[in-house]
Write a protein that holds these residues in place. Structure first.
Motif: not given
Length: 274
Positions: A220-224, A228-239, A241-252
Motif C-alpha cells: 500500500i506504499s502508493t496509497v498511504i 490516512t485521510q480516510s482514518f482522519l475522517a473518523h473525528k469522533t475516534q481520532y482527534s 491528526p499527528n497521532f493518526i499519521r504516526n499510527l498509520v505509518s507505524l502499522l504500515g
C-alpha cells in the motif's frame, strides 16, 4: 496413508514452510477486475484502519467494493465533544463519518451496509441469527473475496503498545467467527434456503498483524495518504491528526516488515483461508 502419499505430503509441507519462511504471498488484486469484494467489520472505522490501502487500490481498478458493518458504533467516541451526546446522536455522526471515509477510498455510500446492532453488544446476537443475515448478503452479492477480523484474540498485540483494540475486542472476534461460518454456510444450499441460492466465495482473508498469523500481503506504499485521510475522517475516534499519521505509518511499516521485501515501505497483511 502409504509411503508414496506420505512422501507427497511431506514435500508439500516442506514447500509450504519454505514459502512462509521466505516471504508472504502477494494478493493479486488485478485478477478481481469486474468482480465484487466484501469487507465485513464490526464498527465504522475498522475497515479504514486495517484495510484502507487495499480498498483504495481495489476501487482504483474499478473493482466493486462493499462494506458490511455490524454495529452502529454508538458507544465509541473518544472526542470530548461527544461527552453529552446520546448513543443515537453518536451513531448518526459515525454514519456520516463512515460515508466520508469510504468516499475517500472510492467506495460510494450505497455500497455501505449496516446491520444496526449496538456497539460492544454484538456477542448478544445469537450466532445463527447473525449468520443467516450474512449468508443472505453473501449469496446476493456473490463476492470473489471476503475480508474480516481474525476470529480469536491476539494477545501479543498489547493495548498499550500502539495496538489499542486491534488485538482483542469482543465485537471484532465475534463478527470474524460468524463471517467465517457464513462463508461456509452460503455454499451449502440446505442451510438457510430462504436466503437464496448457494454461493461459495473463492477467497477469504482475516486481518493479520502477528508474524505467525499472516500469509498474504498488499503493498500500500502508493496509497498511504488516502488511507490516512480516510482514518482522519473518523473525528469522533481520532482527534489528533499527528497521532493518526504516526499510527498509520507505524502499522504500515510493521506489516511491511512481515513481508520481508526491502522495496516495500508500507503494507497490509492478512491470513488467507481458502
Amino acid at each position: 496413508l502409504n509411503e508414496t502419499s506420505m512422501n507427497k505430503y511431506t514435500l508439500l509441507f516442506s514447500l509450504f514452510t519454505f514459502a512462509l519462511v521466505n516471504g508472504l504471498e502477494r494478493i493479486d488484486l488485478n485478477s478481481w477486475r469486474g468482480k465484487t469484494v466484501l469487507f465485513i467489520s464490526a464498527h465504522p472505522d475498522d475497515i479504514e484502519a486495517t484495510c484502507g490501502g487495499t480498498v483504495s487500490l481495489l476501487t482504483s481498478q474499478q473493482i466493486n467494493v462493499h462494506f458490511l458493518i455490524a454495529t452502529n458504533g454508538d458507544k465509541g467516541c473518544s472526542n470530548v465533544l461527544c461527552k453529552n451526546m446520546t448513543d443515537e446522536q453518536i451513531a448518526k455522526i459515525r454514519r456520516g463519518e463512515e460515508v466520508r471515509a469510504a468516499s475517500i477510498l472510492g467506495v460510494p455510500s450505497q455500497n455501505i451496509h449496516y446491520l444496526g446492532y449496538a456497539d460492544s453488544e454484538l456477542i448478544g446476537v445469537p450466532s445463527l441469527v447473525l449468520q443467516s443475515r450474512l449468508v443472505g448478503i453473501i449469496r446476493e452479492m456473490k463476492p470473489v473475496a471476503i475480508f474480516t477480523w481474525y476470529p480469536y484474540p491476539q494477545f501479543d498485540l498489547k493495548p498499550l503498545s500502539m495496538w489499542g483494540d486491534l488485538g482483542y475486542h469482543p465485537d471484532h472476534q465475534y463478527i470474524g467467527k460468524v463471517a467465517l461460518d457464513a462463508r461456509g454456510g452460503a455454499g451449502v444450499g440446505r442451510l438457510f434456503p430462504e436466503r437464496g441460492a448457494e454461493y461459495h466465495t473463492p477467497f477469504f482473508f482475516f486481518v493479520g498483524f502477528s508474524k505467525d498469523k499472516v500469509s498474504h500481503f498488499v503493498d500500500i506504499s502508493t496509497v498511504i495518504e488516502p488511507k490516512t485521510q480516510s482514518f482522519l475522517a473518523h473525528k469522533t475516534q481520532y482527534s489528533d491528526p499527528n497521532f493518526i499519521r504516526n499510527l498509520v505509518s507505524l502499522l504500515g511499516s510493521h506489516s511491511a516488515g512481515l513481508v520481508n521485501q526491502s522495496t516495500i515501505k508500507y503494507a497490509e497483511t492478512f491470513l488467507g483461508y481458502y
